[in-house]
Enzyme design. Sequence first.
Site, short mmCIF file in Angstrom:
data_model
loop_
_atom_site.label_atom_id
_atom_site.label_comp_id
_atom_site.label_asym_id
_atom_site.label_seq_id
_atom_site.Cartn_x
_atom_site.Cartn_y
_atom_site.Cartn_z
N LYS A 18 -3.91 -1.37 -5.78
CA LYS A 18 -3.72 0.07 -5.60
C LYS A 18 -3.42 0.81 -6.92
CE LYS A 18 -3.38 0.36 -0.71
NZ LYS A 18 -2.91 -0.66 0.22
N PHE B 36 0.62 -6.18 6.90
CA PHE B 36 -0.72 -5.70 6.54
C PHE B 36 -1.03 -6.21 5.14
CE2 PHE B 36 -3.83 -3.05 4.52
CZ PHE B 36 -4.81 -2.99 5.48
N ASP C 71 3.66 -9.49 -1.65
CA ASP C 71 2.56 -8.54 -1.64
C ASP C 71 3.13 -7.17 -2.01
OD1 ASP C 71 0.56 -6.72 -1.20
OD2 ASP C 71 -0.15 -7.63 0.67
C1 LIG Z 1 -3.65 -1.75 0.84
C2 LIG Z 1 -2.99 -3.06 0.94
C3 LIG Z 1 -3.71 -4.26 0.83
C4 LIG Z 1 -5.22 -4.29 0.71
O1 LIG Z 1 -5.70 -3.61 -0.39
P1 LIG Z 1 -7.24 -3.16 -0.45
O2 LIG Z 1 -7.42 -2.67 -1.85
O3 LIG Z 1 -7.41 -2.08 0.58
O4 LIG Z 1 -8.05 -4.37 -0.14
C5 LIG Z 1 -3.00 -5.44 0.87
N1 LIG Z 1 -1.67 -5.46 1.00
C6 LIG Z 1 -0.94 -4.32 1.12
C7 LIG Z 1 0.54 -4.41 1.26
C8 LIG Z 1 -1.58 -3.09 1.12
O5 LIG Z 1 -0.87 -1.97 1.27
#
Ligand SMILES: *Cc1c(COP(=O)(O)O)cnc(C)c1O
Length: 407
Positions: free
Chosen positions: A262, A148, A233
Amino acid sequence: MSTTPSPEPTTTRLIQAESEHVARNYDPLPVVVATAEDVWVTDVEGRRYLDLLSAYSALNFGHRHPDLVKVAVDQIGRLTLTSRAFHNDRLGPFAAALAELCGKDMVLPMNTGAEAVETGIKAARAWAHRVKGVPDEAAQIVVAEGNFHGRTTTIVGFSDDPVTREGFGPFTPGFVTVPYQDVAAIEAAINDHTAAVLIEPIQGEGGVIIPPPGYLRAVRELCTEHNVLLIADEIQSGLGRAGTTFACDREGVVPDLYLLGKALGGGIVPVSAVVGNREVLGVFRPGEHGSTFGGNPLAAAVGLQVVKLLQTGEYQERATTLGHYLGSLLDGLLGHGLTEVRVAGLWAGVDVDPSCGTGRDVAESLLARGVLVKDTHGQTLRIAPPLTIEAADLAWAVDELRLALKP
Ligand SMILES: *Cc1c(COP(=O)(O)O)cnc(C)c1O
């Protein structure tokens, strides 16, 4: 007139107003939050709930952390936005501190996580074409099953979750998907055109999937050997959640690019960033990439304070200690409503025994008991309290989970 209608907003009325006017791209639990402090939120009826979701780890420091609120309010009183057409006095100090936290020398500031991922993809492609010598438009990026990385059309194009993809194509080419936790599959996927391996060190949305020890290190070695960038990520796994500043630290692995978001915004404003060294992030030339709000002074002020909180080490330590405690409590529910428990730092994925209902059923039952959690992928619950939570509150919450798991 003997009675006047209550002026208080009601849960039902507000949920109805939302469902009439907000696109149904989410299916929220039926609670309408009005205020919050640290680990507790209060709904419009005055009921209190313990927040075990933390806005998917955007609230690692709790709701309205006093230090973060103070810098945000101070900054709103001074300067909020310049655009990058001009310099502002907050971006430089923020970028210097964040780069140092990452052990890197350059930061590219954006707003949301998905934008950081897109920025990482563009950086890797430009690096491959301009530095590594991959023919133009031939760069490939290796990604993992179950990933994700956000919701843009490019990103959902390399997701394997049909819910996020179906109907939204055509998709961007240039991505190769391999099974997660499979080093040999990555090795087989790498060729002369490979720009990067893009991976979550722990898959959060996937249900807190923690690869076996040695996996990340092996991926790092492969990337180094083949002159391929490792892009971590860490948008959900980073910034204290996994018991270390970055989940990669758990294996002593340093990626070429960190993708952060985040918690970087302290739960106040969206702040994301790509952090790396000049050899990679230096590929961008003026005008090639940007964002109206990226690097704005309010975001930079909050982001700098987030870095300062992390520099104390206090949150990483809390995540480790409380995570061990949470793990021991949750292990006690194995065979009593839970079929599997995965814990990394103060972050747990637990699989609910289908005889106790779905993850959503248990989340609704917990809501009625004053605990907020979110299900993922049917039978899984993700537990990610603010790192400021007290042990006694964790114990209470797991006790409520025990009760909610009664078939
Ligand atoms: C939440 C998340 C995203 C996307 O972040 P947004 O601020 O919602 O666009 C990308 N990668 C990971 C691992 C995430 O948990």
